[in-house]
Every structure is written in structure tokens, then in C-alpha cells.
Design a protein around this motif. Sequence first.
Motif, short mmCIF file in Angstrom:
data_model
loop_
_atom_site.label_atom_id
_atom_site.label_comp_id
_atom_site.label_asym_id
_atom_site.label_seq_id
_atom_site.Cartn_x
_atom_site.Cartn_y
_atom_site.Cartn_z
N ASN A 1 0.82 -1.22 0.00
CA ASN A 1 0.00 0.00 0.00
C ASN A 1 0.85 1.26 0.00
O ASN A 1 0.31 2.36 0.05
N ASN A 2 2.17 1.09 0.02
CA ASN A 2 3.10 2.21 0.07
C ASN A 2 2.79 3.15 1.24
O ASN A 2 2.87 4.37 1.12
N GLU A 3 2.41 2.56 2.38
CA GLU A 3 2.10 3.35 3.57
C GLU A 3 3.40 3.82 4.21
O GLU A 3 4.26 3.02 4.51
N GLN A 4 3.51 5.13 4.40
CA GLN A 4 4.72 5.71 4.98
C GLN A 4 4.48 6.32 6.37
O GLN A 4 5.39 6.89 6.95
N ASN A 5 3.26 6.21 6.87
CA ASN A 5 2.94 6.76 8.19
C ASN A 5 3.23 5.69 9.24
O ASN A 5 2.56 4.65 9.28
N LEU A 6 4.22 5.95 10.07
CA LEU A 6 4.64 4.99 11.09
C LEU A 6 3.49 4.57 11.99
O LEU A 6 3.36 3.40 12.35
N PHE A 7 2.63 5.51 12.35
CA PHE A 7 1.55 5.22 13.29
C PHE A 7 0.47 4.35 12.66
O PHE A 7 -0.13 3.52 13.34
N GLN A 8 0.24 4.51 11.37
CA GLN A 8 -0.70 3.63 10.67
C GLN A 8 -0.12 2.22 10.58
O GLN A 8 -0.85 1.24 10.75
N LEU A 9 1.17 2.13 10.32
CA LEU A 9 1.82 0.81 10.29
C LEU A 9 1.74 0.17 11.67
O LEU A 9 1.44 -1.03 11.80
N ALA A 10 2.00 0.96 12.70
CA ALA A 10 1.96 0.44 14.07
C ALA A 10 0.57 -0.08 14.42
O ALA A 10 0.43 -1.10 15.09
N ALA A 11 -0.46 0.61 13.97
CA ALA A 11 -1.84 0.23 14.31
C ALA A 11 -2.26 -1.07 13.64
O ALA A 11 -3.12 -1.80 14.17
N SER A 12 -1.68 -1.39 12.51
CA SER A 12 -2.06 -2.63 11.83
C SER A 12 -1.60 -3.85 12.63
O SER A 12 -2.24 -4.90 12.59
N LEU A 13 -0.51 -3.71 13.37
CA LEU A 13 0.03 -4.84 14.14
C LEU A 13 -0.93 -5.29 15.24
O LEU A 13 -1.32 -6.46 15.27
N PRO A 14 -1.36 -4.41 16.15
CA PRO A 14 -2.27 -4.89 17.20
C PRO A 14 -3.63 -5.31 16.66
O PRO A 14 -4.23 -6.25 17.18
N GLU A 15 -4.09 -4.64 15.60
CA GLU A 15 -5.37 -5.04 15.02
C GLU A 15 -5.31 -6.51 14.62
O GLU A 15 -6.19 -7.31 14.96
N LYS A 16 -4.25 -6.89 13.92
CA LYS A 16 -4.13 -8.27 13.45
C LYS A 16 -3.85 -9.24 14.60
O LYS A 16 -4.38 -10.35 14.61
N ILE A 17 -3.05 -8.83 15.58
CA ILE A 17 -2.79 -9.71 16.72
C ILE A 17 -4.09 -10.01 17.45
O ILE A 17 -4.38 -11.16 17.79
N MET A 18 -4.91 -8.97 17.68
CA MET A 18 -6.16 -9.17 18.41
C MET A 18 -7.15 -10.00 17.61
O MET A 18 -7.79 -10.90 18.14
N LYS A 19 -7.27 -9.71 16.32
CA LYS A 19 -8.29 -10.39 15.51
C LYS A 19 -7.86 -11.79 15.09
O LYS A 19 -8.70 -12.66 14.90
#
Length: 153
Positions: free
Chosen positions: A49-67
Motif C-alpha cells: 500500500n506504500n504506507e509511509q505513516n509509522l503510526f498507521q503501520l503500528a496500528a495494523s500490528l495490534p489489530e491483526k494480533i487481536m483479531k
Amino acid sequence: MASNIPKFRFLTAAQVRRLHGTLIANAQPTQPALLESAVQSPLNIKYYNNEQNLFQLAASLPEKIMKNHAYQDGNKRTALVAADMFLKINGYKLQETPLQTGNVSQDLENAHVAVCTNAWTAEELGRFYEQSAKAIEEWTPEILAYRNEATEY
């Protein structure tokens, strides 16, 4: 030719297992492939997705761990400490002490529950992280060890 694309550090599944074992419970994931999938999520989002926002990248980690629910118990807590360490190895922190009690910890816990219950998206969690995180002033030996072991991309 120098690239303007920022490089970030990404946690490995082994590092998340170590965080879980140290801070949550001495247990292995019951679904190791789902943990691996969750840990790869920020890297995939950055790449595809060419995501360069560190905080958006960080948020994907807990979302996937929880789900993905890779552990029998403690997935939300694991998600929180993993997100915090992900940000720490990239120069920011969500909390001074993992799983501390207090307003910041309660707000973080509430934010994670909101993602878990689909009241918030990962993007909303990323914006929350961006508003809440503080730059690291002192690199502790623990953060440096995780940083040195992390994948850089």
C-alpha cells in the motif's frame, strides 16, 4: 541514488513471542501461523500500500494480533505491548512502563477494545497513536536490543 522513502524497523514473530512470554504469560501461541501473519501485516501494508505513516503501520500490528487470536489468552495485552515496542524501536513510545495503570494505559486499552469490537478501524487507532505517542528521549538497552534484532525495511 538515495531514496526518500523512510526505513522503519519491524518486529519479528520471535520478538512478539518474547514480549508475550516476558510481560503476559509463559505460553506459546496456539496458532503460530496466525501470529506470523499478524506480525507481517505492517510490512505488507508498507510494501503493497506504500504506507509511509509509522503510526498507521503500528496500528495494523495490534489489530491483526487481536483479531487473529494466536494466543489462548492475552491477545489484547500482547497487541498493546507489541504496538508499543514497534513504536519504541522506531523512536516513539505509547507508555513509560508496559501495562501500567493510569489514564494513558486506560485510554490505550479502550482504543484497543474499540478496534477489537469493530467500533474503530485500524486507521482510527493509528490516528490515536499519533496523538498519544511521545518521542523517545532515552534509548534503553531493552529497546536497543529489540531494535537491533528487528527487520529494517
